[in-house]
Design a protein around this motif. Structure first.
Motif, short mmCIF file in Angstrom:
data_model
loop_
_atom_site.label_atom_id
_atom_site.label_comp_id
_atom_site.label_asym_id
_atom_site.label_seq_id
_atom_site.Cartn_x
_atom_site.Cartn_y
_atom_site.Cartn_z
N MET A 161 0.86 -1.10 0.31
CA MET A 161 -0.20 0.07 -0.22
C MET A 161 0.70 1.16 -0.30
N ASP A 162 0.89 2.47 -0.07
CA ASP A 162 0.54 3.45 -0.75
C ASP A 162 0.94 4.27 0.92
N ALA A 163 1.85 4.57 1.76
CA ALA A 163 2.12 4.88 3.22
C ALA A 163 1.78 6.19 3.34
N ASP A 164 1.86 6.72 2.16
CA ASP A 164 1.86 7.83 2.16
C ASP A 164 0.27 8.41 1.37
N SER A 165 -0.43 7.58 1.35
CA SER A 165 -1.93 7.65 1.04
C SER A 165 -2.79 8.65 1.68
N PRO A 166 -3.31 10.38 1.33
CA PRO A 166 -4.16 10.92 2.27
C PRO A 166 -5.12 10.91 3.14
N LEU A 167 -5.23 10.73 4.01
CA LEU A 167 -6.50 11.08 4.74
C LEU A 167 -6.70 12.18 5.09
N LEU A 168 -8.01 12.65 5.65
CA LEU A 168 -8.52 13.58 6.11
C LEU A 168 -8.28 13.23 8.40
N GLY A 169 -7.65 14.21 8.89
CA GLY A 169 -7.98 14.18 9.42
C GLY A 169 -8.88 15.35 10.91
N PRO A 170 -9.00 15.41 12.32
CA PRO A 170 -9.32 16.04 12.76
C PRO A 170 -8.26 17.48 12.38
N ASP A 171 -7.30 17.69 12.65
CA ASP A 171 -6.33 18.27 12.21
C ASP A 171 -5.84 18.54 10.84
N GLY A 172 -6.83 17.90 10.03
CA GLY A 172 -6.57 18.54 9.31
C GLY A 172 -5.69 17.24 8.00
N ARG A 173 -4.99 17.07 7.13
CA ARG A 173 -4.00 15.73 6.40
C ARG A 173 -3.22 15.21 6.71
N VAL A 174 -4.03 13.73 7.12
CA VAL A 174 -2.39 13.11 7.22
C VAL A 174 -2.69 11.62 6.62
N THR A 175 -1.76 10.89 6.77
CA THR A 175 -1.39 10.08 5.55
C THR A 175 -2.03 8.73 6.04
N LEU A 176 -2.27 7.77 5.67
CA LEU A 176 -2.38 6.40 6.17
C LEU A 176 -1.26 5.45 7.41
N LEU A 177 -0.30 6.21 6.63
CA LEU A 177 1.33 5.88 8.17
C LEU A 177 0.88 6.34 9.76
N ASP A 178 0.53 7.86 9.07
CA ASP A 178 0.00 8.52 10.69
C ASP A 178 -0.90 7.55 11.02
N ALA A 179 -2.51 7.10 10.14
CA ALA A 179 -3.57 6.59 11.22
C ALA A 179 -2.92 5.11 12.51
N PHE A 180 -1.75 4.86 11.82
CA PHE A 180 -1.41 3.65 13.17
C PHE A 180 -0.95 4.60 14.14
N GLU A 181 -0.76 5.77 14.23
CA GLU A 181 -0.18 6.33 15.83
C GLU A 181 0.55 5.28 16.62
N GLY A 182 1.69 5.27 15.44
CA GLY A 182 3.00 4.75 15.95
C GLY A 182 2.51 3.09 16.96
N ARG A 183 1.74 2.50 16.41
CA ARG A 183 1.67 0.89 16.24
C ARG A 183 1.60 0.41 15.23
N ARG A 184 1.86 -1.11 15.55
CA ARG A 184 2.48 -2.03 13.88
C ARG A 184 1.60 -1.86 13.18
N GLN A 185 0.16 -2.58 13.55
CA GLN A 185 -0.54 -2.51 13.19
C GLN A 185 -2.22 -1.90 12.89
N LEU A 186 -3.05 -1.79 12.19
CA LEU A 186 -4.14 -1.30 11.87
C LEU A 186 -5.25 -1.87 11.50
N ILE A 187 -6.38 -1.38 12.41
CA ILE A 187 -7.47 -2.33 11.98
C ILE A 187 -8.52 -0.99 11.20
N ALA A 188 -8.91 -0.87 10.15
CA ALA A 188 -9.08 0.05 9.60
C ALA A 188 -11.32 -0.56 8.66
#
Length: 185
Positions: free
Chosen positions: A1-28
């Motif tokens: 996956m493109d880790a830089d895929s853009p998402l919108l978050g409460p503070d503006g643009r973030v990436t898919l990688l940011d959505a992990f919040e520093g953890r190794r796994q993400l359930i979306a």
């Protein structure tokens, strides 16, 4: 996956990688947000499923982040402005009293759900290896039942889910299908 895929978050643009919040796994969970529609017209199935999600610390203790990716589109109404749709969905999240991380996947929906029906709810698992992201699992429709505990508990009872599709003896209660009862409650 493109880790830089853009998402919108409460503070503006973030990436898919940011959505992990520093953890190794993400359930979306890809929420079927229907832009411009009132709360009462939002997807009752997605609302029902999210109502089962509460305490996330057990997932966090296993290096897993759970997040909702609002789609900002549905098959009947199409896309809306991504920022407006996201802000509407955040108000809905707050109205429902939910606290899980909430993003809009609308800016990257086609690349995040390649080959899948956009506007339909999906459950997708990702793995992060450094700055690389891999999709490891996905399901849709009844496969997303894993998020709720009500069905699992109903399946333990004598009458089960009491849905029309079940092969139950004559005279057993039939109270509806999926999340609705015959009375609409």
């Amino acid at each position: 996956m493109d880790a830089d895929s853009p998402l919108l978050g409460p503070d503006g643009r973030v990436t898919l990688l940011d959505a992990f919040e520093g953890r190794r796994q993400l359930i979306a969970y890809y929420f079927m947000w229907w832009p411009g529609r009132p709360a009462a017209d939002q997807c009752e199935g997605c609302t029902w499923v999210m109502s089962h999600i509460g305490e996330l610390s057990y997932l966090h203790s296993r290096d897993i982040t759970f997040a909702v990716f609002s789609q900002g589109r549905n098959t009947a109404y199409g896309f809306a402005d991504a920022q407006t749709s996201y802000e509407e969905s955040l108000r809905y999240r707050d109205f429902m009293g939910w606290s899980m991380p909430w993003y809009s996947a609308q800016p990257s929906l086609e690349s995040l759900l390649v080959g899948r029906e956009l506007g339909l709810f999906h459950l997708v698992c990702y793995l992060r290896d450094g700055d690389r992201v891999f999709e490891t699992y996905w399901t849709k429709r009844r496969g997303a039942e894993v998020l709720d505990y009500s069905y699992a508990l109903m399946d333990l009872t004598a009458f089960g889910r009491q849905e029309d599709w079940e092969d139950s003896p004559a005279g057993w209660p039939r109270l509806g299908h999926a999340t609705r009862t015959l009375g609409g409650a």
